[in-house]
Design a protein around this motif. Structure first.
Motif, PDB file in Angstrom:
ATOM      1  N   TRP A 130      -4.572  35.973  19.834  1.00  0.00           N
ATOM      2  CA  TRP A 130      -4.127  36.816  20.945  1.00  0.00           C
ATOM      3  C   TRP A 130      -3.882  35.955  22.188  1.00  0.00           C
ATOM      4  CZ3 TRP A 130      -6.657  42.321  21.319  1.00  0.00           C
ATOM      5  CH2 TRP A 130      -6.585  42.932  20.060  1.00  0.00           C
TER       6      TRP A 130
ATOM      7  N   ASN B  82       2.628  38.736  18.029  1.00  0.00           N
ATOM      8  CA  ASN B  82       1.274  38.664  17.486  1.00  0.00           C
ATOM      9  C   ASN B  82       1.208  39.481  16.201  1.00  0.00           C
ATOM     10  OD1 ASN B  82      -1.814  38.106  18.181  1.00  0.00           O
ATOM     11  ND2 ASN B  82      -1.619  40.165  17.312  1.00  0.00           N
TER      12      ASN B  82
ATOM     13  N   LYS C  48       7.642  40.655  24.432  1.00  0.00           N
ATOM     14  CA  LYS C  48       6.796  40.194  23.323  1.00  0.00           C
ATOM     15  C   LYS C  48       6.587  41.358  22.364  1.00  0.00           C
ATOM     16  CE  LYS C  48       4.279  36.954  26.260  1.00  0.00           C
ATOM     17  NZ  LYS C  48       2.959  36.561  26.796  1.00  0.00           N
TER      18      LYS C  48
ATOM     19  N   ASN D  48      -3.871  45.288  21.945  1.00  0.00           N
ATOM     20  CA  ASN D  48      -3.266  43.974  21.794  1.00  0.00           C
ATOM     21  C   ASN D  48      -2.069  43.819  22.730  1.00  0.00           C
ATOM     22  OD1 ASN D  48      -1.031  42.235  20.388  1.00  0.00           O
ATOM     23  ND2 ASN D  48      -2.995  41.438  19.729  1.00  0.00           N
TER      24      ASN D  48
ATOM     25  N   THR E 199      -0.633  34.017  22.028  1.00  0.00           N
ATOM     26  CA  THR E 199       0.535  34.850  22.311  1.00  0.00           C
ATOM     27  C   THR E 199       0.604  35.177  23.795  1.00  0.00           C
ATOM     28  OG1 THR E 199       0.114  35.840  20.160  1.00  0.00           O
ATOM     29  CG2 THR E 199       1.802  36.868  21.493  1.00  0.00           C
ATOM     30  N   ARG E 200      -0.552  35.407  24.387  1.00  0.00           N
ATOM     31  CA  ARG E 200      -0.572  35.744  25.816  1.00  0.00           C
ATOM     32  C   ARG E 200      -0.024  34.604  26.664  1.00  0.00           C
ATOM     33  NH1 ARG E 200      -2.248  38.760  29.711  1.00  0.00           N
ATOM     34  NH2 ARG E 200      -2.875  37.789  31.672  1.00  0.00           N
TER      35      ARG E 200
ATOM     36  N   SER F  60       3.469  33.266  17.349  1.00  0.00           N
ATOM     37  CA  SER F  60       2.987  33.463  18.716  1.00  0.00           C
ATOM     38  C   SER F  60       3.916  32.806  19.731  1.00  0.00           C
ATOM     39  CB  SER F  60       1.571  32.926  18.861  1.00  0.00           C
ATOM     40  OG  SER F  60       1.532  31.566  18.473  1.00  0.00           O
TER      41      SER F  60
ATOM     42  N   THR G 198      -1.620  40.795  25.329  1.00  0.00           N
ATOM     43  CA  THR G 198      -0.600  39.761  25.160  1.00  0.00           C
ATOM     44  C   THR G 198       0.588  39.981  26.086  1.00  0.00           C
ATOM     45  OG1 THR G 198       0.360  41.046  23.365  1.00  0.00           O
ATOM     46  CG2 THR G 198      -1.164  39.311  22.746  1.00  0.00           C
TER      47      THR G 198
END
Lengths: 489, 132
Positions: free
Chosen positions: A70, A211, A81, A115, A73-74, A201, A119
């Protein structure tokens, strides 16, 4: 009652308790409270920290730390995203994800929204196989109800966070469970994997950071946020936290869907929860990790189940299929069965997997026909290692595992097939002979009449004889014989 | 239906739903409502759960027994499908396995109507996070 409380249900907490087609029942059992709390009282970083500290690892099989995924990806900067749920469950005999989606669809939606908040994604996609019509129906109902309540859509919980979920249907290709292949399939391209990096990601669906988590992984998220990282990490072993859902199948008395804490032993799962082997037979092996995993034997029964222990024993966690075999199962045939599956499911992009697996299958077939040689055995092992080392994606890299692990643990069975031309468990048809015991045969002619290929001859009231070359080993004669005069050798 | 606009909305909603469900379950005839859950995942339906659900709805109706019958997902006892969970007023839920129409009739006539246990009980073998 021995089997009481070996299980703890976290991912399956609502399965069998609530009506999956009614969001109210989910809300009564603290549904959407984790999302509400995260949006209202926590920053995305704080949520990610909780997930990281909980020690949750991906339940799809790989075991990658979820919080880290996570965070990765963030950290990538992008306008759009995506959050993807991998519901492309394909292992033979596995139905954990289907059960969660059919029994508790909202938990997945809630976790995907959490999530998205972490993200920075506003769109969620569930990639689900079209063979799961009931799961699809219940997910659709769940999405509609969540939208109606404003739990999906714009400005969720009065914050400026917006998130929506759509379904994407897969055609049931095994390889599409691999995340890059899954993303290509969603984009409308061929479901073929590509080399990582770049990881999803960084560049996933439509080239945007994506993600991807599995259904069961998501199902753990709301509980972790409600009960805290410490609570979750108190369950399980040092490196594998929480619980794992298994679809227990094969020759056990209580086949079923179970959820046990990491660290439970295979013996507890098979004998306590599974109620032991059917018909009082002897345990022989258990296959974990589906066609990518390996078989474990009696010597492994006392290892505790976690990601690392299973790999160290020559198998893997996988998504949670667990198939138990007894003394009647032939391990060479078992390896052949899985190879047949991977040959069928190989996408054909890289040659080690496309051609190598086919050759492995042919060698196994030769061995089960009783025509194998010792040289074939060494070739088999050699090629299995080559396929493992050189294939492009997880499918090919793991597909020889059933061959290698059965060769490691049951070499004597391979030897019996090759050297003695015998199948010790009597499964390989080509190596069996049906024989009539002349003393017990009364010459009733029933077997000769039922034989579909006229392989049985003999006068009335005289002992009969089976022509082994003509016999197709269908077993019809043995079923019909009232005197127990026909046996297998 | 009202939208959930904040966390306190959700909490309020949960409390309301909880009391509404309590009312539905116990309201009009506090001691007589029977709750039945039928495990209806794909596997349950394949082994005949839908027929059992229809049968029970009809039978309970014919006998004028007040009951709430709902479907749920997989209870996990695949070896014993179809499975149903019956909760009599003031009793703990009991799960019955291998339920066919004959068994369903027995459960209604014996367990639900007289409170006597019948064969086919599946012991619950897990803990959940909600009832710890």
């Amino acid at each position: 009652m021995v089997k009481y409380k070996k299980q703890i249900r976290i991912a399956l907490r609502n399965c069998g308790f609530i009506n999956p087609e009614n969001v109210d029942e989910y809300i009564v059992r603290e549904g959407y409270a984790a999302l509400g709390n995260a949006l209202t009282n926590m920053t995305p970083e704080e949520v990610i920290d909780v997930i990281k500290n909980s020690g949750l690892r991906g339940r799809g099989g790989g075991g990658f730390p979820t919080g880290l995924k996570w965070e990765l990806t963030r950290k990538v900067d992008a306008d759009q995203k995506y959050v993807v749920c991998n519901a492309d469950e394909g292992d033979p005999g596995a139905f954990m994800d289907r059960s969660i989606l059919e029994g508790d669809p909202h938990t997945v939606l809630e976790a995907m929204a959490i999530n998205g908040y972490c993200t920075g994604a506003s769109k969620g996609l569930i990639y689900i196989r079209a063979e799961y019509p009931l799961a699809i129906k219940r997910l659709k109902i769940a999405i509609d109800q969540a939208r109606e309540y404003g739990l999906l859509g714009e400005d969720i919980f009065g914050t400026n966070f917006s998130f929506d979920v759509e379904l994407r249907y897969g055609a049931g290709a095994f390889v599409c469970g691999e995340e890059t292949a899954l993303i290509h399939s969603m984009e409308g391209l061929r479901g073929e994997p590509t080399v990582k990096p770049p990881f999803p990601s960084e560049s996933g669906y439509k080239g945007m950071p994506t993600n991807v988590n599995n259904v069961e992984t998501y199902a753990n998220i709301p509980v972790i946020l409600l009960k805290g990282a410490d609570w979750f990490s108190s369950i399980g072993t040092e490196k594998s936290k929480g619980t794992k859902v298994f679809a227990l199948a094969g020759k056990v008395n209580n086949v079923g869907l179970i959820e046990v804490p990491m660290g439970t032993t295979l013996r507890e799962v098979i004998f306590d929860i599974g109620g032991g082997i059917k018909d009082g037979k002897k345990f022989k092996a258990v296959q974990t990790g589906g066609p990518s995993g390996g078989c474990l034997t009696e010597n492994h029964l006392d290892i505790s189940i976690d990601y690392d222990n299973l790999i160290a024993s020559g198998s893997m966690m996988g998504s949670g299929g667990m198939i138990v075999m007894d003394e009647d199962d032939c391990m060479v045939s078992m390896a052949k069965f899985y190879l047949d599956f991977t040959v069928e499911e190989s996408c054909g992009k890289c040659s080690p997997c496309r051609i190598g697996n086919k050759r492995l299958y042919e060698m196994l077939d030769t061995i089960t026909q009783g025509k194998g040689t010792l040289e074939d055995l060494s070739k088999l092992r050699n090629l299995a290692n080559v396929v493992k080392d050189t294939s492009l994606c997880g499918l090919g890299q793991t597909s020889p595992n059933p061959v290698l692990s059965t060769m490691d643990n049951f070499l004597d069975e391979y030897m019996a097939h090759v050297k003695d031309g015998k199948c010790p468990s009597g499964q390989c048809k080509a190596l069996m002979s049906y024989i009539i015991n002349a003393d017990a045969c009364v010459g009733c002619t029933l077997c000769a009449r039922v034989c579909p290929v006229d392989a049985i001859s003999g006068e009335k009231k005289m002992a009969h004889l089976i022509d082994d070359d003509a016999c197709i080993k269908c077993g019809a004669c043995m079923d019909k014989c009232k005197f127990g005069a026909i046996f297998i050798q | 239906m009202a939208k959930v606009k904040s966390l306190s909305d959700l909490n309020k909603m949960r409390e309301e739903l909880q009391s509404k469900m309590n009312l539905r379950e116990k309201g009009e005839h506090p001691d007589s409502i029977v709750q039945i859950k039928v495990s209806m995942a794909t596997c349950g339906i394949a082994s005949g759960a839908k027929e059992i659900m229809d049968y029970m709805i009809n039978e309970l109706d014919n006998r004028a027994i007040d009951a709430v019958i709902t479907q749920t997902g997989c209870m996990g006892y695949c070896y014993a499908e179809p499975t149903i969970e019956v909760t009599l007023p003031d009793n703990k839920p009991i799960v019955f396995g291998y339920v066919d129409t004959k068994k369903a009739q027995e459960i209604i006539e014996v367990y639900i109507q007289t409170g006597k246990l019948v064969d086919g009980i599946i012991p619950v073998n897990y803990e959940t996070v909600n009832n710890e």
